[in-house]
Design a protein around this motif. Structure first.
Motif, short mmCIF file in Angstrom:
data_model
loop_
_atom_site.label_atom_id
_atom_site.label_comp_id
_atom_site.label_asym_id
_atom_site.label_seq_id
_atom_site.Cartn_x
_atom_site.Cartn_y
_atom_site.Cartn_z
N GLU A 1 -8.18 85.48 60.68
CA GLU A 1 -8.48 86.90 60.52
C GLU A 1 -9.98 87.15 60.53
O GLU A 1 -10.46 88.11 61.15
CB GLU A 1 -7.87 87.41 59.21
N GLU A 2 -10.74 86.28 59.88
CA GLU A 2 -12.20 86.42 59.85
C GLU A 2 -12.77 86.28 61.26
O GLU A 2 -13.64 87.05 61.67
CB GLU A 2 -12.81 85.36 58.93
N ARG A 3 -12.25 85.31 61.99
CA ARG A 3 -12.73 85.10 63.36
C ARG A 3 -12.45 86.32 64.23
O ARG A 3 -13.35 86.82 64.93
CB ARG A 3 -12.08 83.85 63.97
N LEU A 4 -11.22 86.79 64.20
CA LEU A 4 -10.84 87.91 65.06
C LEU A 4 -11.65 89.15 64.76
O LEU A 4 -12.17 89.79 65.68
CB LEU A 4 -9.35 88.21 64.90
N LEU A 5 -11.80 89.50 63.50
CA LEU A 5 -12.53 90.71 63.14
C LEU A 5 -14.01 90.58 63.49
O LEU A 5 -14.64 91.56 63.93
CB LEU A 5 -12.34 91.01 61.65
N TYR A 6 -14.55 89.38 63.31
CA TYR A 6 -15.96 89.20 63.65
C TYR A 6 -16.17 89.29 65.16
O TYR A 6 -17.12 89.92 65.64
CB TYR A 6 -16.48 87.86 63.12
N TRP A 7 -15.29 88.67 65.92
CA TRP A 7 -15.40 88.76 67.38
C TRP A 7 -15.27 90.19 67.86
O TRP A 7 -15.98 90.62 68.77
CB TRP A 7 -14.34 87.89 68.03
N ALA B 1 -13.43 72.43 71.09
CA ALA B 1 -12.27 73.16 70.60
C ALA B 1 -12.66 74.55 70.12
O ALA B 1 -11.95 75.55 70.37
CB ALA B 1 -11.60 72.38 69.47
N ALA B 2 -13.80 74.65 69.46
CA ALA B 2 -14.29 75.96 69.02
C ALA B 2 -14.62 76.83 70.22
O ALA B 2 -14.30 78.03 70.25
CB ALA B 2 -15.52 75.78 68.13
N ASN B 3 -15.24 76.23 71.22
CA ASN B 3 -15.60 76.98 72.42
C ASN B 3 -14.35 77.51 73.12
O ASN B 3 -14.34 78.64 73.63
CB ASN B 3 -16.41 76.09 73.36
N ARG B 4 -13.29 76.72 73.14
CA ARG B 4 -12.06 77.15 73.80
C ARG B 4 -11.46 78.37 73.10
O ARG B 4 -10.90 79.26 73.75
CB ARG B 4 -11.05 76.00 73.83
N GLU B 5 -11.57 78.43 71.78
CA GLU B 5 -11.08 79.60 71.05
C GLU B 5 -11.87 80.86 71.43
O GLU B 5 -11.31 81.94 71.62
CB GLU B 5 -11.19 79.36 69.54
N VAL B 6 -13.18 80.70 71.55
CA VAL B 6 -14.03 81.83 71.94
C VAL B 6 -13.69 82.26 73.37
O VAL B 6 -13.58 83.46 73.67
CB VAL B 6 -15.52 81.46 71.82
N TYR B 7 -13.50 81.27 74.24
CA TYR B 7 -13.14 81.58 75.62
C TYR B 7 -11.82 82.36 75.68
O TYR B 7 -11.69 83.31 76.46
CB TYR B 7 -13.03 80.31 76.44
N SER B 8 -10.84 81.94 74.90
CA SER B 8 -9.54 82.61 74.94
C SER B 8 -9.66 84.07 74.55
O SER B 8 -9.00 84.93 75.14
CB SER B 8 -8.56 81.89 74.02
N PHE B 9 -10.49 84.36 73.58
CA PHE B 9 -10.74 85.76 73.19
C PHE B 9 -11.36 86.52 74.37
O PHE B 9 -10.92 87.62 74.71
CB PHE B 9 -11.67 85.82 71.97
N TRP B 10 -12.38 85.91 74.99
CA TRP B 10 -13.04 86.55 76.14
C TRP B 10 -12.04 86.77 77.27
O TRP B 10 -11.97 87.86 77.86
CB TRP B 10 -14.19 85.66 76.63
N PRO C 1 -13.12 77.01 83.72
CA PRO C 1 -13.73 76.03 84.64
C PRO C 1 -14.85 75.25 83.98
O PRO C 1 -15.25 74.18 84.47
CB PRO C 1 -14.25 76.91 85.78
N HIS C 2 -15.38 75.77 82.91
CA HIS C 2 -16.45 75.12 82.13
C HIS C 2 -16.51 75.83 80.79
O HIS C 2 -15.96 76.94 80.62
CB HIS C 2 -17.80 75.22 82.87
N PRO C 3 -17.18 75.26 79.80
CA PRO C 3 -17.28 75.94 78.51
C PRO C 3 -17.99 77.29 78.65
O PRO C 3 -18.92 77.43 79.45
CB PRO C 3 -18.10 74.96 77.65
N LEU C 4 -17.56 78.26 77.87
CA LEU C 4 -18.21 79.55 77.88
C LEU C 4 -19.65 79.37 77.39
O LEU C 4 -19.90 78.80 76.33
CB LEU C 4 -17.47 80.53 76.96
N GLY C 5 -20.61 79.83 78.17
CA GLY C 5 -22.02 79.66 77.84
C GLY C 5 -22.68 78.53 78.59
O GLY C 5 -23.91 78.42 78.58
N ALA C 6 -21.88 77.67 79.26
CA ALA C 6 -22.47 76.57 80.02
C ALA C 6 -23.09 77.07 81.32
O ALA C 6 -23.89 76.38 81.93
CB ALA C 6 -21.43 75.49 80.31
#
Length: 555
Positions: free
Chosen positions: A264-270, A294-303, A326-331
């Protein structure tokens, strides 16, 4: 005909480039009373903002971060947009000139083509394209990180009978795109901006994409003058705070790792950072999202889910926002967009996935892909990027005391000390370039941090009658090791991008930016200066500087 350049022979400092960094150097060096001039290849101020004129060109750092921090420059200038266009930035540079009288010390249309250091006189011998020679004591290269464009060797490009331009060489006069068949090769920053502009007005737009751009919403808005008047009261704090953060903005990473926060904290912050727009989503994300896959993949999924909601066709959803990144978000650099994804919902827009069918050749009529289809075009836009970070310097014949050029020195890997100096290239500094936090920093913040260091060093040498400063090979190797080691630990370097030189055939692939953050970089370089320029030696002596007094230094 009299040319004032003929009257310039010896200078204390020659600055190359009249963009943000060159003007900042000129302002501070001139205040110290030293003789200083700028050589600028273009015909006016602005650097990248004078040279780039393609449709939709604008900055991706938001107001008030993208401006000089000098109080005399932000006190009465009113910006029109949160993210200024290139046109507005050109107006800003004219304002800067009116306030600081910059042009009085700039030679325009003066391209530096060669420079070599003469140890006998401890001066640089600098030659311009017109053959003029000047001998400055210090050479400060402010040519930016993206002044050498890259055009792939497309077969048949010379046969195309329509109009074609690289975005970096767009003419000052507008190129008519209305009711034209437009093709855009490349979906980096300039590609995204051109596509947004061309899509609504072209009779047909064909986009050739190899890697999807993980673009972020810009949230552009018009700025009210009253709001800016109130904002100015905070500017000193904003500029100081920007030097205290990793990205050179006044906002910083969320001080928790991603999986230490509840869903919930992640979703609301994003949702909050997404709504703010711009780089808030990446620069303010959880502090491990660029280090933990793994953290990057969670951020990517939101994007991905946010973007897919704006694309109607499921096939286009998969090409533009793939299920598996295709690559980590931000790479790769996340561009900022306003209506980019909606453009692909238009019936007059075709997206070609070059991973499925590549470009075969350019014909007289357009572009043919490997599936045998010829895409007929009136205008072809090459948004194919730059030989970034190193190319700006290696395109100049710069030679050190051993006669080796900077291009030869870096042919098998980049070596600098602090991302500002090189062994065997004494009294030469470069700003906003390779092995600094350049790609991951707000430009003006880093430019002023490095600019202050260079000015402080020159002042120290002038006041103590020190003829030359040399970076030691040991310090250079140590800095390279830091850049490489920290770079490979970050997800940022897990993509074929200009961040690592992978976009240029034959270029050594390695981390080309310091990834430790602007704040840590500032701490390091100030500590070096405070300790008497540790890692350097003066006047050709063999001992590195460690707080020597003038009488201790070799002559």
């Amino acid at each position: 005909m009299y040319n004032p350049l003929h009257s310039i022979n010896e200078l204390d400092v020659l600055v190359v480039g009249a963009g943000f960094s060159g003007i900042y150097q000129l302002y501070h060096i001139r205040k110290l009373g030293y003789s200083v001039k700028i050589f600028e290849a273009a015909s006016d101020l602005g650097g990248v903002w004078f040279n780039n004129n393609y449709p939709g060109c604008r900055v991706d750092s938001d107001h008030p971060h993208y401006q000089f921090s000098l109080p005399e420059l932000w006190g009465d200038f009113t910006w029109k947009e949160r993210y200024p266009s290139a046109r507005e930035l050109r107006d800003y540079f004219q304002y800067v000139d009116r306030k600081l009288d910059v042009k009085n010390d700039v030679f325009f249309d003066t391209r530096v083509v060669a420079a070599h250091f003469d140890e006998a006189i401890s001066r640089w011998i600098v030659t311009t394209e017109q053959g003029h020679v000047v001998r400055p004591r210090f050479l400060v290269l402010c040519v930016g990180f993206a002044s050498k464009s890259y055009t792939p060797q497309f077969k048949g490009l010379e046969k195309f009978k329509g109009i074609w331009y690289h975005t970096a060489h767009w003419p000052k006069d507008d190129v008519e795109l209305t009711n034209k068949r437009v093709g855009v090769i490349g979906t980096g920053a300039s590609g995204v901006q051109v596509i947004q502009e061309a899509g609504p007005i072209a009779s047909h737009l064909t986009v050739f994409q190899r890697t999807p751009n993980m673009a972020l919403p810009m949230r552009q808005k018009v700025l009210e003058s009253k709001m800016q008047e109130e904002q100015r009261m905070l500017n000193p704090s904003i500029f100081r705070r920007s030097r205290q953060t990793g990205g050179g903005f006044s906002f910083e990473r969320y001080p928790k790792s991603l999986f230490s926060a509840t869903p919930e904290e992640r979703l609301l912050y994003w949702e909050d950072t997404w709504a703010q727009g711009g780089f808030h989503f990446t620069a303010s994300n959880f502090n491990d999202f660029l280090m933990d896959e793994a953290a990057n993949r969670e951020v990517y999924s939101f994007w991905r889910d946010k973007v897919r909601n704006r694309i109607l066709d499921p096939k286009l959803q998969e090409i533009l926002a793939p299920t598996v990144p295709p690559h980590p978000l931000g790479a790769k650099r996340c561009s900022l967009e306003q209506s980019y994804y909606e453009v692909f919902n238009q019936p007059n827009v075709t997206l070609i996935d070059l991973n499925q069918t590549d470009i075969s050749e350019v014909t007289s009529k357009g572009v043919t892909t490997t599936n045998g289809i010829e895409h007929e075009l009136d205008v072809l836009v090459l948004a194919t990027g730059f030989d970034s970070l190193t190319g700006s310097l290696t395109q100049i014949d710069i030679r050190g005391v051993d006669g080796i050029s900077i291009s030869e020195k870096w042919a098998n890997g980049v070596y600098t000390n602090l991302g500002m100096t090189c062994t065997n290239f004494p009294n030469m500094f470069f700003i906003y370039g390779v092995q600094a936090p350049t790609a991951f920093a707000n430009g003006p913040t880093l430019i002023e941090i490095q600019g202050d260091w260079v000015v402080r060093c020159i002042k120290h040498m002038m006041e103590n009658d020190l003829k030359a400063i040399y970076a030691t090979p040991e310090a250079e190797a140590e800095w390279r090791g830091l850049v490489i080691n920290t770079g490979y630990r970050a997800l940022i370097n897990r993509a074929k991008s200009w961040y690592v030189g992978a976009n240029i055939p034959g270029k050594i692939v390695e981390p080309l930016n310091y990834t430790g953050g602007v704040n840590k970089y500032l701490e390091i370089i100030e500590g070096i200066a405070d300790r008497g320029y540790e890692g350097f030696y003066f006047n050709g002596c063999s001992s590195p500087g460690k707080g020597f007094s003038p009488q201790d230094l070799c002559e």
